[in-house]
Scaffold this motif. Sequence first.
Motif, mmCIF file in Angstrom:
data_model
loop_
_atom_site.group_PDB
_atom_site.id
_atom_site.type_symbol
_atom_site.label_atom_id
_atom_site.label_comp_id
_atom_site.label_asym_id
_atom_site.label_seq_id
_atom_site.Cartn_x
_atom_site.Cartn_y
_atom_site.Cartn_z
ATOM 1 N N GLY A 71 -29.303 19.885 8.561
ATOM 2 C CA GLY A 71 -29.482 21.082 7.754
ATOM 3 C C GLY A 71 -30.653 21.893 8.247
ATOM 4 O O GLY A 71 -31.481 21.433 9.049
ATOM 5 N N THR A 321 -35.341 22.186 2.515
ATOM 6 C CA THR A 321 -34.286 21.990 3.499
ATOM 7 C C THR A 321 -32.971 21.918 2.755
ATOM 8 O O THR A 321 -32.938 21.507 1.580
ATOM 9 C CB THR A 321 -34.485 20.700 4.307
ATOM 10 O OG1 THR A 321 -33.369 20.520 5.182
ATOM 11 C CG2 THR A 321 -34.594 19.482 3.410
ATOM 12 N N ASP A 322 -31.873 22.322 3.394
ATOM 13 C CA ASP A 322 -30.577 22.187 2.747
ATOM 14 C C ASP A 322 -29.824 20.944 3.219
ATOM 15 O O ASP A 322 -28.631 20.785 2.952
ATOM 16 C CB ASP A 322 -29.727 23.445 2.951
ATOM 17 C CG ASP A 322 -29.487 23.779 4.419
ATOM 18 O OD1 ASP A 322 -29.843 22.966 5.293
ATOM 19 O OD2 ASP A 322 -28.940 24.871 4.684
#
Length: 549
Positions: A71, A321-322
Motif C-alpha cells: 500500500g 498507510t492504506d
Amino acid sequence: MQHFFNDTSRVVTDVLYAASHLAPLRIADPQSGVRILIRRDWERDTLGQRQVAVLSGGGAGHEPAHAGFIGEGMLTGVISGSLFASPSMDAVLAAIREVCGPAGCLLVVKNYTGDRLNFGLAAEHARREGLKVAMVIVADDISLPDTPQPRGLAGTLLIHKIAGYHAQQQDSLENIQALAQHACERMASMGMALTPATLPGQARPDRSPELGLGIHNEPGARHIVPDSARDAMSHVVTPLATTLEARGHTDNWIALLNNLGSCSTQEMGVLAASLIDGLDPARLTQFIGPAPLMTSLDMHGFSVTLMATDDAMLTALRAPTDAPAWPGVQDVRQPDTFTPNLVARNGALQDSAPQATNATAALTQVLSVLRDARDDLDGLDAQSGDGDAGSSLVEGADAIEQALTAGRLDTAHPERLFAGLGQCLATGMGGSSGVLLSILMTATATALEHRNLVDSLWQGVERMQTYGGARLGDRTLLDALIPALQALQRDATLTEAAQAARQGAAHTATLSRARAGRAAYVPDSALEGVVDPGAEAVARVFETLARCL
C-alpha cells in the motif's frame, strides 16, 4: 476435514486469488508460474521516476505478511513462494523489473538462506540490466545467540513501514537503505509457542512448548513449560529487554505483539497486558498490535519485537498507510479511572430495617423450602438444561437469608421488601434466572407505589416477558406463576392460587417443545414427561405461602 482448505496443493494460490480481489492490487498472470502482487496504482515510469519501490516477500504461510502490507506508505509489491519456501530468483527478478524505475528499488529480505540467495541473485541480475537495486537483510531474532545468521521475524514489518514511508517522501535509495539498516540495529524479536504449525494435509508435529522457535516450524532454542501467560511473556520479554540495554538503547521502546496463528483474541489480550506489565512504563511508550501480522500457519504462539525508536523512526511508523493489515501505533499510558456510581445497588437494603413478624416468618419458610428442593430441581434441570436450577435458587436464597439475618431487608413495607428481594437476587443469584427474578421483584416494587400487590405482580410479569421473551406455554416458571396470579385476580385464596400454580407446573410435563431458556436447545424427546424446574419452584413457593399466611 481438519481445516477449511479445498486442494492442499492450491492453498497459496487461493489465498493470493482472494487478496487480489479484495485489495487494489495487480497480480501476475497465474499461467506465468510466479506469484507476484503489485500496487495497482504503481507505474515504474511515473511513480518510479521519483519514488523508490520497496519489495519484500518470502515463503507463504505467514499471512497477512507480506501481501497485507502492500500500500501507499508501505510496500510496493511482494513475491511469494510456496508454503515456508523462498520464491525463485526468476520471480524476484520479474518483480524488480515490474516496479523499478529510475529512483531504484529496495529489497527487504528476512535472513533465511533461501531468501538471501534468491533475492540476492535477482538483485545481481537486475544490476546487470542497469536497474538500481539495494537490499536490507532483517535478522531480528535473538533466541539463538551463538548463530552467525539470526533469523528474520516479525520485526521485518517495522522495516517495511519505515522504508515505505521514506520512499513516499521521495528520499534516495541510499538514504532509505541506511535508515532501514539503522532501524534493524535497534530492534530484537523472539517467539514462543505451545504447539507448532500444521502444514496443509499433514498431521501436527508432536512437540512440547518451545521458546525461540522460527516461523517455519524450526525447533526452538529450548523447551519450556510456562504456567501462565505472564510466565510465558516473561521468558520472551526479559532477554529482549536485556539485548536492547546491552546495545545501549534504554528508553523510548515500541513493542510489536504478533499472533503466530491460532491464539484467541482473549489470549492475545492477556498477553498484551502481561507485556505491558512486564516492562518499565517509562521505557515502553508505543505499542503495535496485538494482531496476526507475521503468522506461521496455525502455530499456537506469539512473538514480541522490541525496537528503540528515535523521532524519525516514530514519525515513519505513525504515518498513515492504506496497507490493509497495518494495525497502526498506539500510545502506552496509564488508564484514566473513574469511580462508578453504585449507590442504587445498595438503596433497597438498610440497617435496622423494619420487620413484620408474619412476613419475615413466611419468607424464612420459603427460603427453607427452596434449599430443601435443591436436589429435586437440579435433577429436573439436568434433563432439560445444565442441571443447576436448584443450586442457583439456593444462591439467591442464601443472599436473601444473609440480608434478612443482618436486619437489612424491610419486611414491613411491601414495596421495600420486593425491592430488597430484587437487589439480593441480582447480586447473589447467578445466571439469567437471577436476573429475570430480580426484574420481577424490582418491577413489582415500583408498581406497588401506586397499585395493589396482585396488579403489581402482573406488572412484574409483563416486564419479565418483555426482557426475557417467554410467554405462557413456553415451558418456564411463568407456566406456574401466571395461573396463580390469574386465580388471585379472581379473588381466590392463597390455597387456590397454590393449586393453580401446581396444575400449571404439572402441565409443563406435557409440553415437549420449549421456547425459552436452555431447554429450547434440547431435543423435544428430552422434555417429555419432565416438569420444568422453574415452574416447580414457583409451585412450591406458593404452597409454602398458603401454609404460612
